[in-house]
Scaffold this motif. Sequence first.
Motif, PDB file in Angstrom:
ATOM      1  N   TYR A  97       0.842  -1.207   0.000  1.00  0.00           N
ATOM      2  CA  TYR A  97       0.000   0.000   0.000  1.00  0.00           C
ATOM      3  C   TYR A  97       0.874   1.253   0.000  1.00  0.00           C
ATOM      4  O   TYR A  97       0.616   2.201  -0.741  1.00  0.00           O
ATOM      5  CB  TYR A  97      -0.917  -0.014   1.215  1.00  0.00           C
ATOM      6  N   ARG A  98       1.898   1.244   0.848  1.00  0.00           N
ATOM      7  CA  ARG A  98       2.786   2.403   0.920  1.00  0.00           C
ATOM      8  C   ARG A  98       3.554   2.610  -0.382  1.00  0.00           C
ATOM      9  O   ARG A  98       3.884   3.724  -0.759  1.00  0.00           O
ATOM     10  CB  ARG A  98       3.757   2.236   2.080  1.00  0.00           C
ATOM     11  N   ALA A  99       3.845   1.503  -1.054  1.00  0.00           N
ATOM     12  CA  ALA A  99       4.566   1.612  -2.325  1.00  0.00           C
ATOM     13  C   ALA A  99       3.617   1.849  -3.495  1.00  0.00           C
ATOM     14  O   ALA A  99       4.060   2.001  -4.626  1.00  0.00           O
ATOM     15  CB  ALA A  99       5.389   0.343  -2.571  1.00  0.00           C
ATOM     16  N   HIS A 100       2.303   1.856  -3.220  1.00  0.00           N
ATOM     17  CA  HIS A 100       1.292   2.051  -4.269  1.00  0.00           C
ATOM     18  C   HIS A 100       1.434   1.045  -5.401  1.00  0.00           C
ATOM     19  O   HIS A 100       1.351   1.402  -6.578  1.00  0.00           O
ATOM     20  CB  HIS A 100       1.384   3.478  -4.837  1.00  0.00           C
ATOM     21  N   ARG A 101       1.664  -0.225  -5.002  1.00  0.00           N
ATOM     22  CA  ARG A 101       1.820  -1.254  -6.016  1.00  0.00           C
ATOM     23  C   ARG A 101       0.784  -2.360  -5.885  1.00  0.00           C
ATOM     24  O   ARG A 101       0.922  -3.408  -6.481  1.00  0.00           O
ATOM     25  CB  ARG A 101       3.216  -1.876  -5.935  1.00  0.00           C
ATOM     26  N   LEU A 102      -0.300  -2.128  -5.113  1.00  0.00           N
ATOM     27  CA  LEU A 102      -1.352  -3.139  -5.016  1.00  0.00           C
ATOM     28  C   LEU A 102      -2.237  -3.039  -6.244  1.00  0.00           C
ATOM     29  O   LEU A 102      -2.780  -1.996  -6.547  1.00  0.00           O
ATOM     30  CB  LEU A 102      -2.193  -2.913  -3.759  1.00  0.00           C
ATOM     31  N   ARG A 187      -8.026  -3.413  -1.055  1.00  0.00           N
ATOM     32  CA  ARG A 187      -7.222  -4.609  -0.771  1.00  0.00           C
ATOM     33  C   ARG A 187      -6.510  -4.496   0.573  1.00  0.00           C
ATOM     34  O   ARG A 187      -6.363  -5.490   1.285  1.00  0.00           O
ATOM     35  CB  ARG A 187      -6.204  -4.836  -1.901  1.00  0.00           C
ATOM     36  N   LEU A 188      -6.083  -3.284   0.907  1.00  0.00           N
ATOM     37  CA  LEU A 188      -5.462  -3.094   2.220  1.00  0.00           C
ATOM     38  C   LEU A 188      -6.474  -3.369   3.330  1.00  0.00           C
ATOM     39  O   LEU A 188      -6.169  -4.055   4.307  1.00  0.00           O
ATOM     40  CB  LEU A 188      -4.926  -1.668   2.342  1.00  0.00           C
ATOM     41  N   ALA A 189      -7.692  -2.861   3.161  1.00  0.00           N
ATOM     42  CA  ALA A 189      -8.725  -3.038   4.185  1.00  0.00           C
ATOM     43  C   ALA A 189      -9.069  -4.507   4.375  1.00  0.00           C
ATOM     44  O   ALA A 189      -9.168  -4.994   5.509  1.00  0.00           O
ATOM     45  CB  ALA A 189      -9.975  -2.238   3.805  1.00  0.00           C
ATOM     46  N   THR A 190      -9.254  -5.246   3.262  1.00  0.00           N
ATOM     47  CA  THR A 190      -9.614  -6.652   3.388  1.00  0.00           C
ATOM     48  C   THR A 190      -8.456  -7.477   3.961  1.00  0.00           C
ATOM     49  O   THR A 190      -8.675  -8.414   4.732  1.00  0.00           O
ATOM     50  CB  THR A 190     -10.028  -7.232   2.024  1.00  0.00           C
ATOM     51  N   ALA A 191      -7.221  -7.130   3.601  1.00  0.00           N
ATOM     52  CA  ALA A 191      -6.067  -7.865   4.135  1.00  0.00           C
ATOM     53  C   ALA A 191      -5.948  -7.656   5.636  1.00  0.00           C
ATOM     54  O   ALA A 191      -5.704  -8.608   6.392  1.00  0.00           O
ATOM     55  CB  ALA A 191      -4.786  -7.419   3.429  1.00  0.00           C
TER      56      ALA A 191
END
Length: 207
Positions: A97-102, A187-191
Amino acid sequence: MTAALVAGLIAGYGIAVPVGAVATYLVSLTARTSLRTGVCAALGIATADGLYALVATAGGAAVAAVLRPVLTPLRWASALVLLVLAARGAVTALRHYRAHRLSTRSVPAPPSPARAFLSLLGITLLNPTTVVYFAALVLGNGADDAVRPLDQGVFVLAAFVASASWQVLLAGGGALLGRALTGHRGRLATALLSSAVMTGLAVRMVS
């Protein structure tokens, strides 16, 4: 044979339907990877259920008695594995998420279908409650009567099919979830939610 088939189906769904940490991880894994990987992971879970059903029908009370003294260490081992998976999932999601690669299917080094199968097989085999569950069913359904090998085989196969059908259904839900949540925030939220659920269930397992 019909009675063994029905008993196996009921037993398989009985152990598979309650959604726990392993099922949560299966849905999360499929959402992050692909339906093919999720189905292989689902079959890993079902294979473990089928193996435990086989052990229970073959050993019955003897198997349950042998496993009973080691239930606690096995339960702790299972909880530890789930905690590691939860932490790894959360850290990986935050890093991407921090790398904006999701993205939908661009997670680096996703597990192969074979690796997913073996991983979920091993995780499920760490749960000795499954064999105790099947042993209790076997002993409760005519322990004094001789059971034909054919009926035993039908029972085990039916339990495997029931478990596999439910786990594949969960994997399909994970695939739909992955398609719906294409954004990196989703995706961050679900993970993170998946990791939180697995952590809670792991703690509850040993409390």
